[in-house]
Design an enzyme around this catalytic site. Structure first.
Site, mmCIF file in Angstrom:
data_model
loop_
_atom_site.group_PDB
_atom_site.id
_atom_site.type_symbol
_atom_site.label_atom_id
_atom_site.label_comp_id
_atom_site.label_asym_id
_atom_site.label_seq_id
_atom_site.Cartn_x
_atom_site.Cartn_y
_atom_site.Cartn_z
ATOM 1 N N MET A 93 32.012 78.695 33.865
ATOM 2 C CA MET A 93 32.387 80.094 34.006
ATOM 3 C C MET A 93 32.653 80.800 32.674
ATOM 4 S SD MET A 93 31.964 80.265 37.137
ATOM 5 C CE MET A 93 32.599 81.881 37.568
ATOM 6 N N HIS A 112 22.181 79.694 39.643
ATOM 7 C CA HIS A 112 22.875 80.925 40.028
ATOM 8 C C HIS A 112 22.678 81.163 41.530
ATOM 9 C CE1 HIS A 112 24.546 84.909 39.503
ATOM 10 N NE2 HIS A 112 23.577 85.364 40.268
HETATM 11 C C1 GRF Z 1 27.357 77.350 42.266
HETATM 12 O O1 GRF Z 1 27.262 78.082 43.448
HETATM 13 C C2 GRF Z 1 26.462 77.917 41.202
HETATM 14 O O2 GRF Z 1 25.384 78.626 41.704
HETATM 15 C C3 GRF Z 1 27.382 78.856 40.453
HETATM 16 O O3 GRF Z 1 28.639 78.235 40.483
HETATM 17 C C4 GRF Z 1 28.741 77.409 41.637
HETATM 18 C C5 GRF Z 1 29.231 76.066 41.178
HETATM 19 O O4 GRF Z 1 29.579 75.252 42.250
HETATM 20 N N1 GRF Z 1 26.881 79.068 39.107
HETATM 21 P P1 GRF Z 1 29.986 73.730 42.049
HETATM 22 O O5 GRF Z 1 31.158 73.680 41.083
HETATM 23 O O6 GRF Z 1 28.792 72.987 41.550
HETATM 24 O O7 GRF Z 1 30.406 73.286 43.419
#
Ligand code: GRF
Length: 195
Positions: A93, A112
């Site tokens: 993030m 994404h």
């Molecule tokens: C996913 O939905 C991805 O598309 C976005 O962040 C989320 C991460 O999920 N960039 P996780 O931590 O892999 O469960």
């Protein structure tokens, strides 16, 4: 037998994509393995998931760095120390600066939860739902200096159903992510062998 491609996974949260990648890596013929997982969140479940499988899990504390570039320098250095061949963003993030982007040209990818170029940014699932779309999905793309703008590698579609909520829709998108991401990583890893 070729050498396997070493992945450096960046994750801030739950790490369900990381789990899917780790699972795929257990396949005998899968051409990659996770060499390190790095997070900007000390308590990220993703870090615990890594260490539980004997993969080094490293927390880099953003509070210790005055600028985004300084943090990215440490991130880059750590990935280089681990000699990763491909950087995989899986729910990381933070917006990455040119310091990082230029260190891994065409060697860093992101997933994404939307059909880019539609709905970039942090609220992609909600934005597609609110817009009244009939479908959305997920996209794997190379990262560049923009937000969710790099060249697209692959996409998977997901229908938006009546009475969908952000949670229900995101869960359905994630199911596709967990199939798509390991597949794209495998394809790229094979190409990296050919370098
Ligand atoms: C996913 O939905 C991805 O598309 C976005 O962040 C989320 C991460 O999920 N960039 P996780 O931590 O892999 O469960």
């Amino acid at each position: 037998m070729h050498k396997k491609t070493k992945l450096g996974v960046l994750a801030s949260g739950k790490g369900t994509n990381l789990e899917a990648i780790l699972k795929a890596c257990k396949g005998k013929d899968y051409p990659a393995y996770v060499g390190v997982v790095i997070s900007d969140q000390k308590e990220a479940p993703a870090l615990q998931k890594a260490t539980a499988q004997d993969v080094p899990g490293i927390f880099i504390d953003p509070k210790l760095y005055e600028t985004r570039e300084a943090f990215d320098q440490m991130l880059t250095l750590t990935l280089k120390q681990y000699q990763v061949d491909l950087v995989v963003l899986a729910g990381f993030m933070r917006i990455l600066s040119p310091v990082f982007i230029h260190a891994f040209p065409k060697k860093a990818i992101n997933i994404h939860p939307a059909l880019l170029p539609k709905y970039p940014g942090q609220h992609a699932v909600q934005d597609a739902l609110k817009a009244g779309e009939k479908k959305t999905g997920c996209t794997v793309h190379f990262i560049d200096e923009g937000i969710d703008t790099g060249p697209i590698l692959a996409q998977a579609e997901v229908p938006i159903l009546e009475n969908d909520t952000v949670e229900k829709l995101h869960a359905r998108i994630q199911k596709e992510e967990h199939a798509l991401y390991p597949k794209v990583i495998s394809d790229l890893a094979k190409k990296i062998f050919e370098r």
